[in-house]
Design an enzyme around this catalytic site. Structure first.
Site, mmCIF file in Angstrom:
data_model
loop_
_atom_site.group_PDB
_atom_site.id
_atom_site.type_symbol
_atom_site.label_atom_id
_atom_site.label_comp_id
_atom_site.label_asym_id
_atom_site.label_seq_id
_atom_site.Cartn_x
_atom_site.Cartn_y
_atom_site.Cartn_z
ATOM 1 N N PRO A 6 0.826 -1.207 0.000
ATOM 2 C CA PRO A 6 0.000 0.000 0.000
ATOM 3 C C PRO A 6 0.862 1.259 0.000
ATOM 4 O O PRO A 6 1.909 1.314 0.638
ATOM 5 C CB PRO A 6 -0.780 -0.130 1.317
ATOM 6 C CG PRO A 6 -0.777 -1.584 1.633
ATOM 7 C CD PRO A 6 0.537 -2.103 1.125
ATOM 8 N N GLU A 7 0.417 2.265 -0.748
ATOM 9 C CA GLU A 7 1.143 3.533 -0.786
ATOM 10 C C GLU A 7 0.582 4.462 0.282
ATOM 11 O O GLU A 7 -0.390 4.152 0.978
ATOM 12 C CB GLU A 7 1.080 4.116 -2.191
ATOM 13 C CG GLU A 7 1.580 3.107 -3.228
ATOM 14 C CD GLU A 7 2.149 3.723 -4.494
ATOM 15 O OE1 GLU A 7 2.554 4.889 -4.474
ATOM 16 O OE2 GLU A 7 2.200 3.007 -5.509
ATOM 17 N N ARG B 164 13.229 -2.566 -8.411
ATOM 18 C CA ARG B 164 11.820 -2.383 -8.719
ATOM 19 C C ARG B 164 11.682 -1.912 -10.158
ATOM 20 O O ARG B 164 12.493 -1.111 -10.635
ATOM 21 C CB ARG B 164 11.172 -1.346 -7.779
ATOM 22 C CG ARG B 164 11.148 -1.743 -6.312
ATOM 23 C CD ARG B 164 10.233 -2.928 -6.046
ATOM 24 N NE ARG B 164 8.856 -2.667 -6.400
ATOM 25 C CZ ARG B 164 7.978 -2.046 -5.592
ATOM 26 N NH1 ARG B 164 8.374 -1.604 -4.408
ATOM 27 N NH2 ARG B 164 6.734 -1.882 -5.981
ATOM 28 N N LYS C 165 4.201 5.300 5.026
ATOM 29 C CA LYS C 165 3.568 3.982 5.013
ATOM 30 C C LYS C 165 3.446 3.386 6.411
ATOM 31 O O LYS C 165 3.149 2.194 6.557
ATOM 32 C CB LYS C 165 4.369 3.041 4.104
ATOM 33 C CG LYS C 165 4.446 3.531 2.659
ATOM 34 C CD LYS C 165 5.234 2.581 1.785
ATOM 35 C CE LYS C 165 5.336 3.097 0.357
ATOM 36 N NZ LYS C 165 6.039 2.162 -0.541
#
Length: 348
Positions: free
Chosen positions: A2-3, A317, A51
């Protein structure tokens, strides 16, 4: 993972659902031994920083938040963590926030009130054995599964976590301190801006979607070193992220495309699970294939110029970008955006 906007929505959900109330805490999984020590405490508030989620618990509602008796439950969902909610009507806007989209209980359960016996159905829901922490109040409950971090901290411990984080675009910044910290940190490093945006010590709360989309909106090459970028460019990038995350916190969805671009090349390359967002089943929301400019659109035509969107691993990433649109590479490059963030933020 989740951001940042998701965690701010979680904090708001806890404030609405449990704020000022005495709660019951348990650890069905047995891996959160501090749950018993928190039993019967009052949830004073919830705080999101990037986060990271902090739940403030105290023996009574009249305890000063700065008191040494306050305990902070620190949670980082990581890749697999999720909160699921059940309760009275209106208790939680979303039944799940985080990675798994399951409801509380072993299977998908109805959360309606059982009028026949006059008892809320959620009160009888048995937690899954993987639940790390269950918090229950008078109107509902929340189950936590699969977090990367779930621990109890005192005030110095909470501050130590905050000291490791960069500024959060969703936290109040009336004097511009957060923006200056971000700009100064980026410009001191030769690390690529595409890497720095994912570094939580540079800016807190940005994940892979916001990274890719904000860089596209800035027409900025993700591989340009931070030292080569001008202060005005980075200030504008910060302000655009503020607008994008504010929209996400308000709606529960990441949407970065301008309305006039959403029907252009409205495709996305889904993974096995897909790029899921809250409200995907609602006909009134922007569908995910229209929500992004470059994220998960590798090899597809850019919505604006038609060039093939590219992807490449960057610091472990995948980064997504348009090689034709994203050409800004130096402090001397002119930088303009056709659609200012302030105007975009007002678009539903």
């Amino acid at each position: 993972m989740p951001e940042g906007h998701t965690v701010h929505r979680l904090a708001a959900a806890f404030e609405r659902g449990f704020g000022g109330q005495r709660v019951a805490t348990s650890s069905p999984q047995g891996r959160f031994s501090d749950a018993a020590a928190l039993e019967g405490m009052v949830l004073l508030g919830a705080e999101a920083v990037g986060k990271h989620l902090f739940l403030q618990l105290a023996p009574s509602a009249d305890v000063d938040p700065g008191s040494p008796v306050v305990r902070h439950v620190h949670i980082h969902l990581g890749l697999y963590g999720s909160w699921t909610f059940a309760g009275d009507p209106g208790f939680a806007e979303a039944h799940a926030i985080g990675a798994p989209r399951l409801r509380v209980g072993e299977t998908e359960e109805s959360l309606a009130t059982d009028e026949a016996v006059g008892t809320a159905h959620w009160r009888r829901l048995v937690p899954r054995p993987t639940v790390r922490l269950r918090i229950a109040g008078p109107c509902g409950l929340a189950d936590l599964t699969g977090p990367a971090t779930c621990e109890v901290l005192d005030a110095p411990g909470r501050q130590a976590v905050l000291d490791r984080l960069g500024p959060d675009p969703l936290r109040p910044d009336p004097d511009g301190t957060g923006r200056r910290r971000f700009v100064d940190r980026v410009r001191r490093s030769r690390t690529a801006i595409g890497v720095q945006l994912m570094n939580q010590q540079v800016i807190a709360g940005i994940g892979n979607i916001y990274r890719a989309e904000a860089l596209f909106r800035a027409r900025l090459d993700p591989f340009v070193p931070g030292v080569d970028l001008s202060r005005p460019l980075l200030e504008d990038l910060w302000e655009d992220l503020v607008a994008l995350l504010a929209y996400g916190a308000r709606t529960g969805r990441i949407v970065t495309t301008e309305p006039e671009h959403r029907d252009l090349e409205a495709r996305i390359i889904e993974r096995s699970r897909g790029t899921r967002q809250n409200g995907d089943g609602d006909a009134d929301v922007v569908p995910r294939e229209k929500s992004f400019y470059v994220y998960h659109r590798q090899s597809l035509p850019c919505r604006l110029c038609g060039a093939a969107v590219r992807s490449q691993d960057l610091a472990a990433r995948a980064v997504f970008w348009c090689p034709a649109c994203q050409r800004v590479r130096s402090r001397r490059a002119s930088w303009t955006r056709e659609h200012p963030a302030a105007a975009w933020a007002l678009t539903p």
